[in-house]
Design an enzyme around this catalytic site. Structure first.
Site, PDB file in Angstrom:
ATOM      1  N   LYS A  35     -13.638  -3.525  -0.688  1.00  0.00           N
ATOM      2  CA  LYS A  35     -12.484  -2.679  -1.045  1.00  0.00           C
ATOM      3  C   LYS A  35     -11.224  -3.321  -0.466  1.00  0.00           C
ATOM      4  O   LYS A  35     -11.247  -3.878   0.637  1.00  0.00           O
ATOM      5  CB  LYS A  35     -12.693  -1.267  -0.491  1.00  0.00           C
ATOM      6  CG  LYS A  35     -11.620  -0.273  -0.915  1.00  0.00           C
ATOM      7  CD  LYS A  35     -11.960   1.161  -0.496  1.00  0.00           C
ATOM      8  CE  LYS A  35     -10.856   2.130  -0.874  1.00  0.00           C
ATOM      9  NZ  LYS A  35     -11.175   3.527  -0.546  1.00  0.00           N
ATOM     10  N   SER A  67     -10.971   6.927  -4.237  1.00  0.00           N
ATOM     11  CA  SER A  67     -10.067   5.818  -4.402  1.00  0.00           C
ATOM     12  C   SER A  67     -10.763   4.472  -4.577  1.00  0.00           C
ATOM     13  O   SER A  67     -10.134   3.510  -5.015  1.00  0.00           O
ATOM     14  CB  SER A  67      -9.135   5.750  -3.187  1.00  0.00           C
ATOM     15  OG  SER A  67      -9.862   5.476  -2.001  1.00  0.00           O
ATOM     16  N   SER A  75     -13.794   9.132  -1.021  1.00  0.00           N
ATOM     17  CA  SER A  75     -13.535   7.957  -1.844  1.00  0.00           C
ATOM     18  C   SER A  75     -14.722   7.059  -2.126  1.00  0.00           C
ATOM     19  O   SER A  75     -14.602   6.131  -2.915  1.00  0.00           O
ATOM     20  CB  SER A  75     -12.463   7.096  -1.189  1.00  0.00           C
ATOM     21  OG  SER A  75     -11.224   7.631  -1.508  1.00  0.00           O
TER      22      SER A  75
HETATM   23  N1  GLN Z   1      -8.897  11.892  -2.797  1.00  0.00           N
HETATM   24  C1  GLN Z   1      -8.754  12.007  -1.383  1.00  0.00           C
HETATM   25  C2  GLN Z   1      -7.323  11.704  -0.979  1.00  0.00           C
HETATM   26  O1  GLN Z   1      -6.550  11.398  -1.806  1.00  0.00           O
HETATM   27  C3  GLN Z   1      -9.725  11.115  -0.655  1.00  0.00           C
HETATM   28  C4  GLN Z   1      -9.398   9.688  -0.729  1.00  0.00           C
HETATM   29  C5  GLN Z   1     -10.153   8.822   0.221  1.00  0.00           C
HETATM   30  O2  GLN Z   1     -11.252   9.158   0.687  1.00  0.00           O
HETATM   31  N2  GLN Z   1      -9.551   7.700   0.557  1.00  0.00           N
HETATM   32  O3  GLN Z   1      -6.982  11.783   0.154  1.00  0.00           O
END
Ligand code: GLN
Length: 435
Positions: free
Chosen positions: A39, A114, A139
């Site tokens: 990532k 994400s 995410s």
């Molecule tokens: N969708 C969540 C956020 O926007 C989680 C994202 C994540 O785990 N990086 O914070």
């Protein structure tokens, strides 16, 4: 054809990468023969690492994150950096100026976020591949479920975060994705464990997670707050048919309640944004990434860099995060959110007195289409995370494992376990995979 060439070919179609390594180098060890994608918020020496943000464009880390060093030491070849929402701020992998990956099951739909790129390449790779991913509030689970792969978020503190471009330090966890539970378990075994550069890592011994076998008399908790209202009925049907099959193999289904679930989403977004807004203050156009001609005083220069470098969602989070920790609002928002977090942790602790794992849908719906996402307000983006934020707030491990389809799109079953109970959880996920 070599894996790098093949990955580049697939990337033309699905847009899952932000940067490729120049070449592949492999060695001996448990990951011999595997390529590992990373990532974009985990630093890889010599490969541009942006965390999906323009403000880090051009940043090439001079070092490997600990998880990358561990992968290389076990013979893996590092393939490159996968796409993500900017700094992890999102659920659809559309909040980024760089590549927006396409769902491998329907290119008109989101991969989820994400870690969208990680899930996408894991689904389409036709060569040995594993993914390093990261979750703050869901995410790993979300894109794994929408792309039909296995995504594991370990216990907070199981895996070193040295070299992670952080989003919210009290929530961030580096985890893994693979096509199968066994492959994901292999990568988790490699990256778990102590690190002298990260004092938040637990030194509890790391089991060999690839030793998978049935759990005798598996007790599966079914939390009532994770079913019913807000969950697509067809997704729920798929989950129930999996649970019933599991029951027919000897698992015991037990009704449980996690009563503070309804407060988890607000608590999560307050804490995550408060931490994010402080973390982003290091991006000032002086040390990393985007730089401009320096004019005016510091404030003018920093404003110029942040105006150019941050996307809308990052700006929104800096403003909201700053607001919730300002004198006068702190007690009403940030401190209250911390209290709710404790309640959420107590709910889970109580539930795990009676069950080995908790089972729920990973996401309330299947992957939405891009045109549907465009219509959503920010709050509706956040509400997509209703099922994943609570376990992330509690820092417990979770795995999303594919368990069927709805509207011809993959559905993920979410299994959650008590702190450091990854092994039991992965064994349960392996049972689901083999139903
Ligand atoms: N969708 C969540 C956020 O926007 C989680 C994202 C994540 O785990 N990086 O914070």
């Amino acid at each position: 054809m070599n894996s790098l060439k093949r990955a580049k070919e697939l990337d033309q179609e699905y847009h899952f990468m932000n940067a490729f390594a120049d070449s592949l180098d492999s060695g001996e060890g448990r990951l011999k023969g595997y390529t590992v994608s990373v990532k974009d918020n985990v630093c890889v020496k010599g490969v541009q690492s942006t965390a999906g943000s323009k403000v880090l464009e051009g940043y090439v880390p001079p070092f490997d994150a600990t998880v990358i060093a561990k992968c290389r030491a076990e013979g893996a070849s590092i393939l490159g950096k996968t796409t993500q929402d900017e700094f992890g701020f999102g659920t659809f992998n559309v909040n980024t100026p760089f590549n927006k990956p396409l769902n491998p099951h329907d290119p008109e739909r989101s991969t989820g976020g994400s870690s969208g790129g990680a899930a996408c390449i894991t689904a389409v790779a036709d060569f040995p591949h594993l993914a390093i991913s990261e979750s703050t509030g869901g995410s790993i689970s979300c894109p794994a479920s929408w792309c039909g792969v296995v995504g594991v978020t370990p216990t907070y503190g199981r895996v070193s975060r040295w070299g992670l471009i952080d989003y919210a330090n009290s929530l961030d966890k580096i985890g893994v994705m693979g096509k199968t539970v066994k492959e994901a378990a292999l990568l988790l075994s490699v990256i778990s464990g102590p690190d002298k550069y990260d004092s938040t890592v637990l030194d509890t011994p790391v089991p060999d997670y690839t030793e998978l076998e049935s759990v005798e008399e598996l007790k599966v908790g079914v939390p009532k707050e994770y079913y019913g209202e807000g969950i697509n009925s067809d997704v729920e049907k798929t989950i129930w048919s999996t649970l019933k099959k599991l029951e027919s193999k000897g698992a015991k289904l037990i009704d449980v309640s996690l009563p503070h679930t309804k407060y988890a989403l607000s608590s999560y977004y307050i804490i995550a944004m408060a931490e994010a807004s402080t973390n982003l203050s290091k991006f000032s156009g002086l040390r990393y990434g985007l730089q401009e001609h320096i004019e005016g005083d510091f404030n003018q220069y920093f404003s110029k860099i942040r105006t150019l470098g941050f996307g809308d969602e990052s700006k929104r989070r800096v403003m909201l995060g700053t607001f919730t920790r300002m004198a006068g609002y702190r007690d009403a928002y940030y401190l209250k959110a911390l209290k709710v977090r404790t309640k959420v942790i107590e709910d889970f602790k109580h539930a795990f007195e009676a069950v080995d794992v908790l089972a729920a849908p990973t996401m309330p719906v299947v992957a939405p289409r891009f045109d549907e996402i465009e219509e959503l307000e920010p709050i509706q983006h956040y509400m997509m995370d209703i099922l994943t934020v609570a376990p992330n707030l509690a820092g417990i491990p979770m795995v999303s494992v594919p368990c069927g389809t709805s509207e011809d799109m993959p559905v993920g079953l979410h299994l959650m376990a008590d702190h450091l109970q990854e092994h039991t959880m992965l064994r349960a996920a392996w049972e689901v995979e083999n139903l």
